[in-house]
Design a protein around this motif. Structure first.
Motif, PDB file in Angstrom:
ATOM      1  N   ASP A 235      33.265  53.985  35.530  1.00  0.00           N
ATOM      2  CA  ASP A 235      33.777  52.954  34.635  1.00  0.00           C
ATOM      3  C   ASP A 235      32.974  52.872  33.346  1.00  0.00           C
ATOM      4  N   GLU A 268      47.453  49.799  41.151  1.00  0.00           N
ATOM      5  CA  GLU A 268      46.971  48.569  41.780  1.00  0.00           C
ATOM      6  C   GLU A 268      47.960  48.015  42.811  1.00  0.00           C
ATOM      7  N   TRP A 292      50.682  41.668  39.158  1.00  0.00           N
ATOM      8  CA  TRP A 292      49.247  41.817  38.930  1.00  0.00           C
ATOM      9  C   TRP A 292      48.593  40.448  38.714  1.00  0.00           C
ATOM     10  N   GLN A 293      49.239  39.606  37.952  1.00  0.00           N
ATOM     11  CA  GLN A 293      48.681  38.262  37.720  1.00  0.00           C
ATOM     12  C   GLN A 293      48.581  37.485  39.036  1.00  0.00           C
ATOM     13  N   LEU A 296      45.665  38.563  41.035  1.00  0.00           N
ATOM     14  CA  LEU A 296      44.412  37.994  40.540  1.00  0.00           C
ATOM     15  C   LEU A 296      44.257  36.515  40.894  1.00  0.00           C
ATOM     16  N   THR A 310      42.537  37.800  29.707  1.00  0.00           N
ATOM     17  CA  THR A 310      41.731  37.857  30.934  1.00  0.00           C
ATOM     18  C   THR A 310      42.293  38.864  31.926  1.00  0.00           C
ATOM     19  N   SER A 311      43.590  38.788  32.191  1.00  0.00           N
ATOM     20  CA  SER A 311      44.199  39.709  33.151  1.00  0.00           C
ATOM     21  C   SER A 311      44.198  41.140  32.614  1.00  0.00           C
ATOM     22  N   TRP A 312      44.350  41.299  31.295  1.00  0.00           N
ATOM     23  CA  TRP A 312      44.353  42.639  30.696  1.00  0.00           C
ATOM     24  C   TRP A 312      42.992  43.314  30.861  1.00  0.00           C
ATOM     25  N   GLU A 313      41.930  42.569  30.598  1.00  0.00           N
ATOM     26  CA  GLU A 313      40.598  43.160  30.725  1.00  0.00           C
ATOM     27  C   GLU A 313      40.307  43.573  32.164  1.00  0.00           C
ATOM     28  N   GLN A 314      40.822  42.811  33.123  1.00  0.00           N
ATOM     29  CA  GLN A 314      40.589  43.151  34.531  1.00  0.00           C
ATOM     30  C   GLN A 314      41.460  44.327  34.984  1.00  0.00           C
ATOM     31  N   LEU A 315      42.570  44.572  34.290  1.00  0.00           N
ATOM     32  CA  LEU A 315      43.427  45.705  34.638  1.00  0.00           C
ATOM     33  C   LEU A 315      42.774  47.021  34.253  1.00  0.00           C
ATOM     34  N   ARG A 316      41.939  47.036  33.198  1.00  0.00           N
ATOM     35  CA  ARG A 316      41.168  48.212  32.781  1.00  0.00           C
ATOM     36  C   ARG A 316      42.096  49.394  32.479  1.00  0.00           C
TER      37      ARG A 316
END
Length: 409
Positions: A235, A268, A292-293, A296, A310-316
């Motif tokens: 990562d 995911e 996905w949301q 989370l 927030t959700s976008w950053e965690q999706l990577r």
């Protein structure tokens, strides 16, 4: 060899009940048979692409697993598919599947159609690996014995000229460097790539590969996974796509960012696609993102399928070489036919030269010329287009992938 096991690329559990293949005639070489988009060049996306192929085979075709025994990416990494001793589902029928293993190179019928040097090395490694697991000596193309264009003319040329054969296999051992020896000479002696010898001796060798007399080196074996070599990027080494902003998604964009997002959602376990993912934002993307949301822990209006930071950053989402607003929007087909004089033409020409497609005797400059058209036609051919689709007049698809800088001076 650089070997990504099934656990490395997060493979799904197979449902394969075939009798083991203990020995066979050899290997059949394949390609993806579809467009392989240039933005997929980043190695962080290779495992994602392999997972996508497995989903296509298991969900789209109803097969027991990914169809191939092994797959090889542009970076020379060998991905474990069904693996050794398994009957594949790629060669055409049961008899053909048991007669040869199947190795798929991640190159396509459009987009990336080339066969880079690292990929050739990876295919050699895959064949060496399978020879160590019961494979015979034959190396053939999918089209040999089955009516298909696979593995494409470029890759099939390598099948015919023998460049995919790994040669005599060294089984690994120590080597003491003598006076006058170079790493190149040692590489040739043992038929092992120089890069692999460097990777196998991190305390003795740096990236320059300089050796000196008396040095003791471990020479690894071809077709055997290199110990300590991580074939998948961690990562920290992966560049991720910055959040494009909430409004951007509401404009229903067409962008490789959307494809990369969709691939991550599928990985995911949140994919709700009947086909794709693709570059055009759709209701399937929104439904998948909502899943996905919810994964989370969001609910209600916070799980409405519209991406938030927030959700976008965690999706990577891996970086695809494009950020909204960084590149010149497509001016429209008719604009080029007016033979414009604009800084956009200069910026376009510079990008064509950078892509190895420049056909300029001077310039490029701001005035549209026949040299611009010849250069753009070379770019279209590089993307896999031909005939009238490679006439040198820019279209939206090829323009978006050229990524002309917006603020070029």
């Amino acid at each position: 060899m650089l070997f990504a096991r099934r656990s490395d690329w997060n493979a799904r559990k197979p449902d394969n009940g075939h009798e083991p293949v203990k020995t066979n005639k050899g290997v059949k070489v394949h390609y993806t048979g579809t467009r392989y988009e240039p933005w997929l060049e980043q190695h962080a996306l290779c495992a994602m692409r392999v997972r996508n192929i497995q989903d296509e085979h298991m969900d789209g075709k109803g097969d027991a697993d990914i169809d191939y025994n092994l797959l090889v990416c542009r970076h020379g990494v060998v991905f474990e598919g069904r693996g050794a001793y398994a009957q594949n589902a790629a060669n055409g029928n049961k008899e053909l599947n048991r007669a040869h293993y199947a190795v798929c190179a991640l190159t396509g019928s459009g987009g990336y159609t080339d066969v880079p040097k690292k990929m050739i090395t990876g295919i050699q490694d895959a064949i060496a690996y399978l020879r160590r697991h019961g494979s015979g000596w034959e190396i053939a193309g999918h089209r040999d014995g089955y009516p298909t264009q696979c593995p494409g003319d470029l890759l099939y040329g390598h099948v015919l000229n023998g460049s995919l054969d790994p040669g005599v296999l060294w089984d690994g051992g120590n080597h003491i460097v003598t006076d006058g020896e170079t790493l190149g000479k040692i590489s040739v002696k043992y038929n092992v790539p120089k890069d692999y010898i460097i990777m196998a001796n991190p305390d003795e060798l740096d990236s320059s590969g300089k050796v000196k007399a008396g040095m003791k080196l471990w020479i690894p074996a071809r077709g055997v996974p290199l110990k300590g070599a991580d074939p998948t990027p961690d990562d920290d080494a992966t560049e991720f796509q910055p959040f494009p902003g909430a409004k951007w998604f509401h404009d229903e964009p067409n962008s490789p960012i959307i494809t990369a997002m969709g691939e991550r959602l599928v990985a995911e376990g949140c994919g709700h696609y009947t086909k794709g993912p693709g570059p055009q934002w759709s209701d399937a993307d929104r439904e998948s993102y909502a899943a996905w949301q919810r994964k989370l822990g969001f609910a209600g209006a916070k799980a409405d399928g519209w991406p938030g930071e927030t959700s976008w950053e965690q999706l990577r989402v891996p970086y695809v070489g494009q950020t909204p607003g960084d590149f010149e929007e497509f001016p429209g087909k008719e604009w080029f036919h007016t033979e414009p004089k604009s800084r956009i033409i200069t910026a376009m020409g510079k990008r064509l030269v950078a892509e190895g497609c420049g056909h300029y005797t001077k310039g490029p400059g701001p005035q549209w010329t026949e040299a611009d058209r010849a250069s753009y036609a070379a770019w279209q051919r590089k993307l896999g287009f031909n005939g009238a689709a490679a006439d040198g007049w820019p279209g939206e698809y090829s323009w978006d992938r050229l990524q002309v800088p917006e603020d070029d001076d």
